[in-house]
Scaffold this motif. Structure first.
Motif, PDB file in Angstrom:
ATOM      1  N   VAL A  89       0.774  -0.759   0.106  1.00 49.58           N
ATOM      2  CA  VAL A  89       0.121   0.027   0.195  1.00 49.58           C
ATOM      3  C   VAL A  89       0.881   1.336  -0.071  1.00 49.58           C
ATOM      4  O   VAL A  89       0.943   2.405  -0.643  1.00 49.58           O
ATOM      5  N   THR A  90       1.352   1.155   0.739  1.00 46.28           N
ATOM      6  CA  THR A  90       2.171   2.324   1.078  1.00 46.28           C
ATOM      7  C   THR A  90       3.592   2.579  -0.432  1.00 46.28           C
ATOM      8  O   THR A  90       3.836   3.450  -1.012  1.00 46.28           O
ATOM      9  N   GLU A  91       4.278   1.613  -0.403  1.00 47.76           N
ATOM     10  CA  GLU A  91       5.069   1.287  -1.196  1.00 47.76           C
ATOM     11  C   GLU A  91       4.502   1.814  -3.304  1.00 47.76           C
ATOM     12  O   GLU A  91       5.272   2.366  -3.863  1.00 47.76           O
ATOM     13  N   SER A  92       3.420   1.403  -3.133  1.00 48.16           N
ATOM     14  CA  SER A  92       2.385   1.826  -4.222  1.00 48.16           C
ATOM     15  C   SER A  92       1.999   2.634  -4.729  1.00 48.16           C
ATOM     16  O   SER A  92       2.604   4.103  -5.480  1.00 48.16           O
ATOM     17  N   GLU A 156      -5.814   0.375  -7.769  1.00 45.04           N
ATOM     18  CA  GLU A 156      -5.075   1.127  -7.334  1.00 45.04           C
ATOM     19  C   GLU A 156      -4.028   0.384  -6.468  1.00 45.04           C
ATOM     20  O   GLU A 156      -3.956  -0.661  -5.445  1.00 45.04           O
ATOM     21  N   HIS A 157      -2.855   1.021  -5.675  1.00 44.01           N
ATOM     22  CA  HIS A 157      -2.400   0.011  -4.886  1.00 44.01           C
ATOM     23  C   HIS A 157      -1.536  -1.540  -4.961  1.00 44.01           C
ATOM     24  O   HIS A 157      -1.594  -2.605  -4.360  1.00 44.01           O
ATOM     25  N   PHE A 158      -1.199  -1.170  -6.502  1.00 47.07           N
ATOM     26  CA  PHE A 158      -0.568  -2.349  -7.268  1.00 47.07           C
ATOM     27  C   PHE A 158       1.085  -2.264  -7.627  1.00 47.07           C
ATOM     28  O   PHE A 158       1.799  -1.788  -7.505  1.00 47.07           O
ATOM     29  N   GLN A 159       1.747  -3.595  -7.245  1.00 51.55           N
ATOM     30  CA  GLN A 159       3.296  -3.776  -7.737  1.00 51.55           C
ATOM     31  C   GLN A 159       3.213  -3.697  -9.223  1.00 51.55           C
ATOM     32  O   GLN A 159       2.731  -4.123  -9.505  1.00 51.55           O
ATOM     33  N   LEU A 160       4.474  -2.436  -8.912  1.00 50.22           N
ATOM     34  CA  LEU A 160       4.875  -2.534 -10.680  1.00 50.22           C
ATOM     35  C   LEU A 160       5.414  -4.033 -10.947  1.00 50.22           C
ATOM     36  O   LEU A 160       6.954  -4.240 -10.347  1.00 50.22           O
ATOM     37  N   SER A 161       5.117  -4.916 -11.512  1.00 45.55           N
ATOM     38  CA  SER A 161       6.264  -6.317 -12.210  1.00 45.55           C
ATOM     39  C   SER A 161       5.134  -6.712 -13.307  1.00 45.55           C
ATOM     40  O   SER A 161       4.445  -5.516 -13.907  1.00 45.55           O
ATOM     41  N   ALA A 162       5.805  -7.178 -14.108  1.00 45.31           N
ATOM     42  CA  ALA A 162       5.743  -7.887 -15.320  1.00 45.31           C
ATOM     43  C   ALA A 162       4.574  -8.963 -15.350  1.00 45.31           C
ATOM     44  O   ALA A 162       3.480  -8.970 -16.787  1.00 45.31           O
ATOM     45  N   MET A 163       3.863  -9.141 -14.214  1.00 48.62           N
ATOM     46  CA  MET A 163       1.982  -9.468 -14.449  1.00 48.62           C
ATOM     47  C   MET A 163       1.234  -9.465 -13.073  1.00 48.62           C
ATOM     48  O   MET A 163       2.002  -8.094 -12.683  1.00 48.62           O
ATOM     49  N   GLY A 164       0.045  -8.697 -14.109  1.00 55.03           N
ATOM     50  CA  GLY A 164      -1.001  -8.276 -12.687  1.00 55.03           C
ATOM     51  C   GLY A 164      -0.925  -6.861 -12.997  1.00 55.03           C
ATOM     52  O   GLY A 164      -1.017  -6.901 -14.403  1.00 55.03           O
ATOM     53  N   PRO A 165      -1.940  -6.281 -12.669  1.00 56.96           N
ATOM     54  CA  PRO A 165      -2.852  -5.082 -12.733  1.00 56.96           C
ATOM     55  C   PRO A 165      -1.160  -3.614 -13.025  1.00 56.96           C
ATOM     56  O   PRO A 165      -1.704  -2.506 -13.790  1.00 56.96           O
ATOM     57  N   GLY A 166      -0.223  -4.399 -13.081  1.00 57.44           N
ATOM     58  CA  GLY A 166       0.924  -3.516 -13.124  1.00 57.44           C
ATOM     59  C   GLY A 166       1.514  -3.572 -14.275  1.00 57.44           C
ATOM     60  O   GLY A 166       2.440  -3.024 -14.617  1.00 57.44           O
ATOM     61  N   LYS A 167       1.582  -3.988 -15.322  1.00 60.63           N
ATOM     62  CA  LYS A 167       2.039  -5.046 -16.076  1.00 60.63           C
ATOM     63  C   LYS A 167       1.649  -3.559 -17.368  1.00 60.63           C
ATOM     64  O   LYS A 167       3.279  -3.444 -17.805  1.00 60.63           O
ATOM     65  N   PRO A 168       1.209  -2.474 -17.738  1.00 61.41           N
ATOM     66  CA  PRO A 168       1.495  -2.041 -18.204  1.00 61.41           C
ATOM     67  C   PRO A 168       2.247  -0.770 -18.029  1.00 61.41           C
ATOM     68  O   PRO A 168       3.398  -0.642 -18.525  1.00 61.41           O
ATOM     69  N   MET A 169       1.991  -0.717 -16.934  1.00 58.62           N
ATOM     70  CA  MET A 169       3.187   0.599 -15.869  1.00 58.62           C
ATOM     71  C   MET A 169       4.725  -0.083 -15.787  1.00 58.62           C
ATOM     72  O   MET A 169       5.326   1.177 -15.896  1.00 58.62           O
ATOM     73  N   LYS A 174      10.022   0.758 -18.218  1.00 57.59           N
ATOM     74  CA  LYS A 174      11.392  -0.304 -18.462  1.00 57.59           C
ATOM     75  C   LYS A 174      11.363   1.347 -20.296  1.00 57.59           C
ATOM     76  O   LYS A 174      12.873   1.076 -20.478  1.00 57.59           O
ATOM     77  N   PHE A 175      10.226   1.280 -21.056  1.00 58.09           N
ATOM     78  CA  PHE A 175      11.000   1.702 -21.948  1.00 58.09           C
ATOM     79  C   PHE A 175      11.392   3.240 -21.948  1.00 58.09           C
ATOM     80  O   PHE A 175      12.367   3.357 -22.561  1.00 58.09           O
ATOM     81  N   PHE A 176      10.636   3.751 -20.497  1.00 57.78           N
ATOM     82  CA  PHE A 176      11.874   5.056 -20.706  1.00 57.78           C
ATOM     83  C   PHE A 176      12.577   5.160 -20.170  1.00 57.78           C
ATOM     84  O   PHE A 176      13.975   5.621 -20.374  1.00 57.78           O
ATOM     85  N   VAL A 177      13.483   4.063 -19.537  1.00 55.54           N
ATOM     86  CA  VAL A 177      15.061   3.490 -18.553  1.00 55.54           C
ATOM     87  C   VAL A 177      14.955   4.010 -20.058  1.00 55.54           C
ATOM     88  O   VAL A 177      16.304   4.276 -19.791  1.00 55.54           O
TER      89      VAL A 177
END
Length: 209
Positions: A89-92, A156-169, A174-177
């Motif tokens: 929750v806090t990290e996201s 909301e409050h999802f983890q940035l990972s290759a799987m799950g709701p955080g996949k697009p972000m 990664k693209f912008f990096v």
């Protein structure tokens, strides 16, 4: 053996007394707060924070009555919530646009209480909750003009990972990096070639003299 049992009994009695005194202090604090903040006390009745004492969050309030002019910045309010709400929750939130803006000192970006309310914090499944799916557009409208129903579709409050709701972000980040790395690399190469060309021209002019 008897001595150990005696020590345990004393410690147990002390813990009971401490718990009683702490409970009495919380009840007294709540009673004092309710005398002036009866409207907030009413909001807290159905809140998920109802088991908490006022001083759990408002630990900076000392004495009764207290100065009514105590102000809390958005960053301070987020830090206050983060004392209990940790993990994803806090990290996201910290990784989100809102969180980054608050960290940089913005007073316009949304903090925890802007979305979840400060006192009447209701669960997401509660139809009266500010973060209930059908109420999210209205909640977002506090800051965003004419929010579309699509606001309620985002997670909301999802983890940035290759799987799950955080996949697009995740892949967008990664693209912008990589885009930044490539652009900076090409820029350095361009500068080096430009310097090489300038030095070569300068040496050629010297030889011509």
């Amino acid at each position: 053996m008897g001595k150990r049992l005696w020590v345990k009994e004393i410690l147990f009695c002390f813990s009971l007394v401490f718990t009683f005194l702490l409970s009495a202090e919380i009840v007294l604090a709540q009673t004092n707060c309710n005398q002036c903040h009866s409207n907030i006390a009413e909001e807290l009745k159905d809140s998920v924070h109802s088991p908490l004492s006022c001083i759990t969050c408002h630990s900076d309030v000392e004495g009764y009555p207290h100065d009514p002019g105590i102000a809390v910045t958005k960053k301070e309010s987020v830090d206050m919530c983060s004392k209990c709400h940790k993990g994803i929750v806090t990290e996201s939130y910290q990784e989100s646009f809102h969180g980054k803006a608050i960290f940089l000192g913005s007073q316009r970006s949304a903090s925890c209480v802007d979305c979840h309310s400060s006192h009447k914090v209701l669960g997401q499944d509660n139809p009266h909750s500010q973060v209930a799916k059908e109420n999210i557009p209205e909640t977002c409208a506090k800051c965003h003009k004419n929010p579309s129903p699509g606001f309620a579709e985002g997670a909301e409050h999802f983890q940035l990972s290759a799987m799950g709701p955080g996949k697009p972000m995740y892949y967008t980040a990664k693209f912008f990096v990589w885009l930044t790395i490539i652009v900076m690399t090409l820029l350095v190469i361009h500068i080096e070639l430009q310097c090489y060309h300038s030095i070569r021209e300068m040496l050629r002019e010297r030889k011509g003299r």
